[in-house]
Design a protein around this motif. Structure first.
Motif, PDB file in Angstrom:
ATOM      1  N   GLN A 161       2.228  23.281  13.735  1.00 17.78           N
ATOM      2  CA  GLN A 161       0.792  23.453  13.932  1.00 17.78           C
ATOM      3  C   GLN A 161       0.417  22.744  15.226  1.00 17.78           C
ATOM      4  O   GLN A 161       0.620  21.536  15.358  1.00 17.78           O
ATOM      5  CB  GLN A 161       0.008  22.869  12.735  1.00 17.78           C
ATOM      6  N   ARG A 162      -0.089  23.504  16.194  1.00 15.33           N
ATOM      7  CA  ARG A 162      -0.431  22.965  17.520  1.00 15.33           C
ATOM      8  C   ARG A 162       0.774  22.324  18.196  1.00 15.33           C
ATOM      9  O   ARG A 162       0.676  21.287  18.848  1.00 15.33           O
ATOM     10  CB  ARG A 162      -1.578  21.970  17.423  1.00 15.33           C
ATOM     11  N   GLY A 163       1.944  22.933  17.970  1.00 16.42           N
ATOM     12  CA  GLY A 163       3.156  22.462  18.613  1.00 16.42           C
ATOM     13  C   GLY A 163       3.832  21.297  17.933  1.00 16.42           C
ATOM     14  O   GLY A 163       4.878  20.829  18.409  1.00 16.42           O
ATOM     15  N   LYS A 164       3.300  20.792  16.811  1.00 15.18           N
ATOM     16  CA  LYS A 164       3.893  19.662  16.100  1.00 15.18           C
ATOM     17  C   LYS A 164       4.372  20.117  14.732  1.00 15.18           C
ATOM     18  O   LYS A 164       3.730  20.929  14.067  1.00 15.18           O
ATOM     19  CB  LYS A 164       2.873  18.525  15.945  1.00 15.18           C
ATOM     20  N   ALA A 165       5.512  19.536  14.306  1.00 13.65           N
ATOM     21  CA  ALA A 165       6.060  19.862  12.999  1.00 13.65           C
ATOM     22  C   ALA A 165       5.166  19.293  11.905  1.00 13.65           C
ATOM     23  O   ALA A 165       4.740  18.132  11.973  1.00 13.65           O
ATOM     24  CB  ALA A 165       7.475  19.308  12.869  1.00 13.65           C
ATOM     25  N   VAL A 166       4.895  20.108  10.883  1.00 12.89           N
ATOM     26  CA  VAL A 166       4.041  19.699   9.773  1.00 12.89           C
ATOM     27  C   VAL A 166       4.682  20.159   8.469  1.00 12.89           C
ATOM     28  O   VAL A 166       5.604  20.988   8.450  1.00 12.89           O
ATOM     29  CB  VAL A 166       2.625  20.324   9.908  1.00 12.89           C
ATOM     30  N   ARG A 167       4.190  19.589   7.386  1.00 13.46           N
ATOM     31  CA  ARG A 167       4.631  20.018   6.063  1.00 13.46           C
ATOM     32  C   ARG A 167       3.886  21.300   5.705  1.00 13.46           C
ATOM     33  O   ARG A 167       2.667  21.377   5.859  1.00 13.46           O
ATOM     34  CB  ARG A 167       4.345  18.945   5.023  1.00 13.46           C
ATOM     35  N   CYS A 168       4.619  22.262   5.205  1.00 13.85           N
ATOM     36  CA  CYS A 168       3.981  23.532   4.881  1.00 13.85           C
ATOM     37  C   CYS A 168       4.571  24.108   3.598  1.00 13.85           C
ATOM     38  O   CYS A 168       5.686  23.757   3.189  1.00 13.85           O
ATOM     39  CB  CYS A 168       4.116  24.529   6.033  1.00 13.85           C
ATOM     40  N   MET A 169       3.808  24.977   2.973  1.00 16.91           N
ATOM     41  CA  MET A 169       4.208  25.636   1.740  1.00 16.91           C
ATOM     42  C   MET A 169       4.866  26.979   2.078  1.00 16.91           C
ATOM     43  O   MET A 169       4.449  27.686   2.987  1.00 16.91           O
ATOM     44  CB  MET A 169       2.980  25.869   0.866  1.00 16.91           C
ATOM     45  N   GLU A 195       0.838  -1.186   0.000  1.00 12.13           N
ATOM     46  CA  GLU A 195       0.000   0.000   0.000  1.00 12.13           C
ATOM     47  C   GLU A 195       0.878   1.242   0.000  1.00 12.13           C
ATOM     48  O   GLU A 195       1.828   1.347   0.780  1.00 12.13           O
ATOM     49  CB  GLU A 195      -0.910   0.021   1.238  1.00 12.13           C
ATOM     50  N   GLU A 196       0.564   2.131  -0.902  1.00 15.06           N
ATOM     51  CA  GLU A 196       1.325   3.359  -0.971  1.00 15.06           C
ATOM     52  C   GLU A 196       0.984   4.244   0.222  1.00 15.06           C
ATOM     53  O   GLU A 196      -0.190   4.423   0.549  1.00 15.06           O
ATOM     54  CB  GLU A 196       1.000   4.103  -2.271  1.00 15.06           C
ATOM     55  N   PRO A 197       2.008   4.747   0.878  1.00 11.83           N
ATOM     56  CA  PRO A 197       1.722   5.607   2.042  1.00 11.83           C
ATOM     57  C   PRO A 197       1.003   6.873   1.606  1.00 11.83           C
ATOM     58  O   PRO A 197       1.316   7.483   0.587  1.00 11.83           O
ATOM     59  CB  PRO A 197       3.112   5.923   2.603  1.00 11.83           C
ATOM     60  N   GLU A 198       0.026   7.217   2.366  1.00 14.49           N
ATOM     61  CA  GLU A 198      -0.730   8.418   2.051  1.00 14.49           C
ATOM     62  C   GLU A 198       0.118   9.661   2.325  1.00 14.49           C
ATOM     63  O   GLU A 198       0.803   9.749   3.354  1.00 14.49           O
ATOM     64  CB  GLU A 198      -2.013   8.473   2.894  1.00 14.49           C
ATOM     65  N   GLU A 199       0.069  10.570   1.381  1.00 17.02           N
ATOM     66  CA  GLU A 199       0.820  11.796   1.550  1.00 17.02           C
ATOM     67  C   GLU A 199       0.181  12.644   2.647  1.00 17.02           C
ATOM     68  O   GLU A 199      -1.037  12.778   2.697  1.00 17.02           O
ATOM     69  CB  GLU A 199       0.857  12.575   0.235  1.00 17.02           C
ATOM     70  N   GLU A 200       1.062  13.157   3.490  1.00 16.41           N
ATOM     71  CA  GLU A 200       0.563  13.975   4.574  1.00 16.41           C
ATOM     72  C   GLU A 200       0.087  15.328   4.038  1.00 16.41           C
ATOM     73  O   GLU A 200       0.542  15.794   2.988  1.00 16.41           O
ATOM     74  CB  GLU A 200       1.652  14.165   5.625  1.00 16.41           C
ATOM     75  N   GLU A 201      -0.802  15.919   4.758  1.00 14.95           N
ATOM     76  CA  GLU A 201      -1.380  17.192   4.342  1.00 14.95           C
ATOM     77  C   GLU A 201      -0.326  18.293   4.347  1.00 14.95           C
ATOM     78  O   GLU A 201       0.522  18.363   5.238  1.00 14.95           O
ATOM     79  CB  GLU A 201      -2.520  17.567   5.289  1.00 14.95           C
ATOM     80  N   VAL A 238       8.070  23.219  -0.789  1.00 15.42           N
ATOM     81  CA  VAL A 238       7.489  22.588   0.409  1.00 15.42           C
ATOM     82  C   VAL A 238       8.604  22.321   1.395  1.00 15.42           C
ATOM     83  O   VAL A 238       9.655  21.759   1.039  1.00 15.42           O
ATOM     84  CB  VAL A 238       6.748  21.280   0.064  1.00 15.42           C
ATOM     85  N   VAL A 239       8.378  22.705   2.650  1.00 13.28           N
ATOM     86  CA  VAL A 239       9.324  22.425   3.738  1.00 13.28           C
ATOM     87  C   VAL A 239       8.777  21.228   4.508  1.00 13.28           C
ATOM     88  O   VAL A 239       7.685  21.292   5.092  1.00 13.28           O
ATOM     89  CB  VAL A 239       9.494  23.636   4.668  1.00 13.28           C
ATOM     90  N   ASN A 240       9.516  20.115   4.471  1.00 15.05           N
ATOM     91  CA  ASN A 240       9.076  18.899   5.161  1.00 15.05           C
ATOM     92  C   ASN A 240       9.216  19.030   6.668  1.00 15.05           C
ATOM     93  O   ASN A 240       9.734  20.036   7.191  1.00 15.05           O
ATOM     94  CB  ASN A 240       9.886  17.697   4.670  1.00 15.05           C
ATOM     95  N   LYS A 241       8.757  17.971   7.370  1.00 15.11           N
ATOM     96  CA  LYS A 241       8.843  17.974   8.830  1.00 15.11           C
ATOM     97  C   LYS A 241      10.288  18.049   9.314  1.00 15.11           C
ATOM     98  O   LYS A 241      10.569  18.613  10.376  1.00 15.11           O
ATOM     99  CB  LYS A 241       8.173  16.723   9.402  1.00 15.11           C
ATOM    100  N   ASP A 242      11.212  17.467   8.524  1.00 14.99           N
ATOM    101  CA  ASP A 242      12.615  17.485   8.935  1.00 14.99           C
ATOM    102  C   ASP A 242      13.336  18.722   8.430  1.00 14.99           C
ATOM    103  O   ASP A 242      14.559  18.849   8.605  1.00 14.99           O
ATOM    104  CB  ASP A 242      13.327  16.228   8.430  1.00 14.99           C
TER     105      ASP A 242
END
Length: 230
Positions: A212-220, A121-127, A173-177
């Motif tokens: 977002q809410r204190g957690k690292a997220v992918r953002c544009m 199963e292909e991993p779902e891309e995070e928002e 896009v800036v990833n979580k890392d």
């Protein structure tokens, strides 16, 4: 003159007989009367107190009649299929197949293994967030980002000769890392300048990821790269 009575006409002689007969009849009547009254006498122990009279009402017992359900007609029987056995004639040509064992042939039995294909199963891309509470940033801030671009950017020679300058806008896009992926030019100035802007953005070090809410997220993130001739 002495009167003489006829013996037939003499009633004195019959007086005694008549009295006896009369007594006998009277006694007989009295005897019958006493006997009759004794038979009709009944001894009653009635005290004169009349108790309440309860009339017991007889309730007729009704039997519940079972509702008779209409009898359903039995389903029609399925037609029986007669099995017809076909017997081959003795003269019929029947091909016989002989299966030889490995002991008779002397050959080893090869067992082939067929691998089971498992669909991964292909991993779902995070928002990817367009707007976050804490925006991604270059290490040291926007001033350090401009310094890094000026240090690592090469002005295309053809653009310099043609006197082309301007501001190329690059979105990525800036990833979580903090890594930079998928850079694209959203505002073009010149093909040579666009290509150089993309090259420099891909070389950039890791950023501080957005949160977002204190957690690292992918953002544009959208970054303007300015080319200016001196």
């Amino acid at each position: 003159m002495e009167v003489k009575k006829s013996p037939k006409a003499d009633l004195e002689g019959k007086k005694t007989t008549g009295l006896l007969i009369g007594y006998v009849l009277i006694l007989a009547v009295m005897f019958v009367a006493f006997e009759w009254t004794d038979r009709d006498k009944q001894v009653t122990t009635d005290t004169g107190i009349v108790g309440p009279i309860f009339e017991e009402e007889m309730i007729p017992i009704t039997e519940q009649q079972e509702e008779k359900q209409p009898e359903q007609a039995p389903p029609p029987e399925a037609p029986k299929v007669e099995e017809v056995l076909q017997i081959a004639d003795n003269d019929a040509n029947v091909q016989e197949t002989d299966i030889a064992s490995s002991e008779e042939t002397g050959q080893a039995v090869e067992i082939k293994y067929t691998p089971v294909e498992v669909e991964e199963e292909e991993p779902e891309e995070e928002e990817i967030f367009q707007v976050v509470e804490e925006q991604a940033s270059f290490p040291g801030g926007y001033g350090e980002c401009l310094k890094w671009l000026q240090k690592n950017m090469n002005y295309p020679q053809i653009a310099q000769e043609n006197g082309v300058q301007g501001q190329v806008v690059v979105r990525f896009v800036v990833n979580k890392d903090g890594s930079i992926v998928d850079p694209v030019v959203v505002r073009s100035v010149d093909p040579y300048l666009d290509k150089e802007a993309l090259r420099v953005v891909k070389m950039m070090p890791k950023w501080n990821p957005g949160k977002q809410r204190g957690k690292a997220v992918r953002c544009m993130f959208t970054l303007p790269v300015r080319f200016r001739l001196q």
